[in-house]
Design an enzyme around this catalytic site. Structure first.
Site, PDB file in Angstrom:
ATOM      1  CG  HIS A  64      -3.601  -3.713   2.904  1.00 50.54           C
ATOM      2  ND1 HIS A  64      -2.727  -3.229   3.842  1.00 50.54           N
ATOM      3  CD2 HIS A  64      -4.193  -2.635   2.352  1.00 50.54           C
ATOM      4  CE1 HIS A  64      -2.783  -1.915   3.867  1.00 50.54           C
ATOM      5  NE2 HIS A  64      -3.674  -1.522   2.964  1.00 50.54           N
ATOM      6  CD  GLU A  73      -1.397  -6.323   4.985  1.00 49.34           C
ATOM      7  OE1 GLU A  73      -1.088  -6.567   3.800  1.00 49.34           O
ATOM      8  OE2 GLU A  73      -1.617  -5.175   5.398  1.00 49.34           O
ATOM      9  CB  CYS A 125      -1.006  -0.039   1.138  1.00 48.48           C
ATOM     10  SG  CYS A 125      -2.469   0.925   0.742  1.00 48.48           S
TER      11      CYS A 125
HETATM   12  N1  GLN Z   1      -2.027   6.672   2.640  1.00 46.32           N
HETATM   13  C1  GLN Z   1      -2.092   5.895   1.441  1.00 46.32           C
HETATM   14  C2  GLN Z   1      -3.420   6.046   0.742  1.00 46.32           C
HETATM   15  O1  GLN Z   1      -4.385   6.431   1.316  1.00 46.32           O
HETATM   16  C3  GLN Z   1      -1.802   4.431   1.711  1.00 46.32           C
HETATM   17  C4  GLN Z   1      -2.769   3.783   2.626  1.00 46.32           C
HETATM   18  C5  GLN Z   1      -2.272   2.487   3.201  1.00 46.32           C
HETATM   19  O2  GLN Z   1      -1.081   2.217   3.231  1.00 46.32           O
HETATM   20  N2  GLN Z   1      -3.180   1.670   3.716  1.00 46.32           N
HETATM   21  O3  GLN Z   1      -3.524   5.768  -0.424  1.00 46.32           O
END
Ligand code: GLN
Length: 537
Positions: free
Chosen positions: A514, A516, A378
């Site tokens: 994600h 995970e 992310c």
């Molecule tokens: N802050 C980033 C976004 O909103 C990544 C978010 C995250 O890592 N879950 O796109």
């Protein structure tokens, strides 16, 4: 004929109610029953989505896009169930539902009160799984005696009365060891059970958390002081791994005791071969592999699912993963080589906001230049993209529009996010499909897990969970690809880039989603497997 198990905790918090709930779920599944597990959190936030990880650890995300407590991660990793928003309920959600109904006029003429309106809403959330599964396990967050827990206890009291032997209460307490007296003390447990009894609930099963083995005498004492059958007093000693807990509970007959309470024939103890195989691998994995976790929260729970996914993938690769937390706020160009000198690969963590991102970018650059395996998740993936733009494409001002508006926002806010004003529950959340590019490293990783439920649904199509507002800016896609960073996972509907990789590198993959969240004990995630396989060599 759905049956209900209520799990509460007393004396202190952090006893591991989530692990016990997940273990009970696992043991019942092993006996062929279908289960679901839900978490009730007594705080007033609608969900933990807006909470700082220091407040509440990681925010877990369900496939249907609910931001939830990290215990949902334990439930899914232990049992393989896929939770939905119905599995995660907060006091905030309960009150909001009741207040919305009141405004709608559903209770015309009535005074709205905690009892019965709030408690009825709680009961409704518990009973909504009726007939869907054989057992519903409802874990109540917090500790008995907290003001916030009272409506939940009242709802359980009523349900126990109404459901008769279709409801069982499991209470977790702590038995402290006093070094000076060289004694284990049961008094806090007795008080905790009294507190439950004061709320009108007689616990049927007690799980005693302890750092030292409890003798039969102590169990006997607890049983007779607390009106609980001896076979229903089990102990949960500290174990080398949380994944030993289900077997430890089975060995003490916790699942059999529960079934007897429900009046269900107990039958043979299931063998749980897959689980034992996993534990055997865990016990025999001795070679240590260090992974650098580059993030900004130096707190075990902040990256819980990532930590567990790394450990699980390690076990299946016959290595013991040691996680070295590396605070990205302290990484500089001068010290990066030294900070990463001990690790065989790095994982760049997800996150929000400016703090610590320059250190993440420096770590990414170091990994890219030195052929050190790197996995970005992310925000971590976004940092890989920014680093590439700055140092390979030559856009020195490249950034995410989350951090700064520059002429080169290679990570930009998604179109549908631009009009959003409410921060809660409005990110791109939950599972989305992603088309993998054939032959890519990512595709190879997923294909290697052919027998896993996580393998491509068909023709390189996967589904993974998201939680973000910003995305790879497709305006730059060709430029990135011409220079060696490939966009190898694309959302088939929106065209959004979900995976980038550098094929010429040993292992350099960033995912906007994600992975995970979908790793489980029996099915570790293919990307984590591939990453650890590379660095375990
Ligand atoms: N802050 C980033 C976004 O909103 C990544 C978010 C995250 O890592 N879950 O796109």
């Amino acid at each position: 004929m759905t049956r209900y198990i209520f799990v509460t905790g007393g004396v202190v918090s952090s006893l591991g109610k989530g692990i016990i709930s997940a273990s009970i779920g696992k043991l019942l599944q092993a006996r062929g029953y279908t289960i679901t597990i839900q978490k009730f959190d007594p705080y007033i936030n609608i969900d933990p989505g807006t909470l700082n990880p220091y407040e509440h650890g990681e925010c877990y995300v369900t496939v249907d896009g609910m931001e939830t407590d990290l215990d949902l991660g334990h439930y899914e990793r232990f049992t393989g169930i896929r939770a939905t928003q119905a599995n995660s309920v907060t006091t905030g959600k309960i009150y909001k539902a009741v207040i919305d109904k009141e405004r709608h006029g559903d209770y015309l003429g009535k005074t709205i009160q905690v009892v019965p309106h709030i408690t009825d809403e709680i009961k409704h959330r518990i009973l909504q799984h009726n007939d869907e599964v054989d057992f519903v396990i409802s874990e109540i967050g917090g500790t008995i005696g907290d003001i916030e827990s009272a409506p939940f206890l009242e709802a359980i009291r009523q349900l126990k009365w109404e459901l008769g032997n279709r409801a069982v209460s499991v209470h977790l307490t702590y038995v402290p060891y006093l070094k000076a007296a060289d004694e284990l003390k049961t008094k806090p447990t007795q008080h905790s059970v009294k507190e439950m009894q004061g709320a009108g609930i007689q616990p049927d099963v007690l799980v005693l958390r302890t750092e030292k083995h409890l003798s039969d005498n102590i169990r006997q004492k607890v049983a007779s002081f607390c009106n609980v059958d001896l076979e229903c007093v089990v102990q949960s000693e500290d174990l080398p791994s949380i994944y030993e807990v289900p077997v430890n509970m089975q060995n003490q007959g916790l699942d059999a005791a529960l079934l007897r309470k429900f009046g269900v024939p107990v039958g043979e103890t299931p063998k749980m071969e897959g689980w034992h195989h996993f534990l055997e691998l865990q016990r025999t994995a001795t070679k240590e592999v260090h992974v650098g976790l580059v993030g900004k929260y130096d707190l075990q729970d902040a990256y819980k699912s990532i930590r567990e996914s790394l450990i699980l993938a390690g076990i299946y690769n016959h290595v013991k993963v040691k996680i070295d937390f590396i605070n990205s706020e302290n990484i500089t160009k001068e010290n990066v080589a030294e900070k990463l000198s001990n690790v065989a690969g790095i994982l760049i963590c997800p996150g929000f906001g400016q703090r610590g991102i320059e250190g993440k970018i420096i770590a990414v650059e170091y990994a890219r230049v030195n052929n050190l395996p790197a996995f970005g998740i992310c925000l971590g993936m976004q940092m890989m993209v920014i680093e590439f733009a700055r140092n390979i494409l030559g856009y020195k001002d490249a950034n995410s529009s989350e951090m700064a508006d520059t002429p080169h926002n290679v990570i930009d806010m998604m179109e549908e996010q631009k009009t959003i004003t409410n921060m809660g529950g409005t990110m791109r959340l939950g599972a989305y499909e992603c088309q993998l590019q054939e032959g890519s490293r990512a595709a190879q990783a997923y294909n290697a897990a052919a027998t896993s439920p996580l393998s491509p649904l068909s023709s390189h199509l996967i589904s993974e969970r998201h939680r973000h507002r910003y995305e790879f800016n497709n305006k730059y896609k060709d430029e990135f690809e011409q220079n060696g960073m490939m966009c190898v996972g694309i959302n088939p509907e929106s065209g959004l880039v979900e995976i980038v990789e550098i094929p010429s590198h040993r292992w350099f993959i960033g995912t906007q989603f994600h992975p995970e969240y979908s790793s489980t004990v029996l099915h570790p995630h293919p990307l984590f497997m591939s990453f650890i396989k590379e660095i375990a060599q």
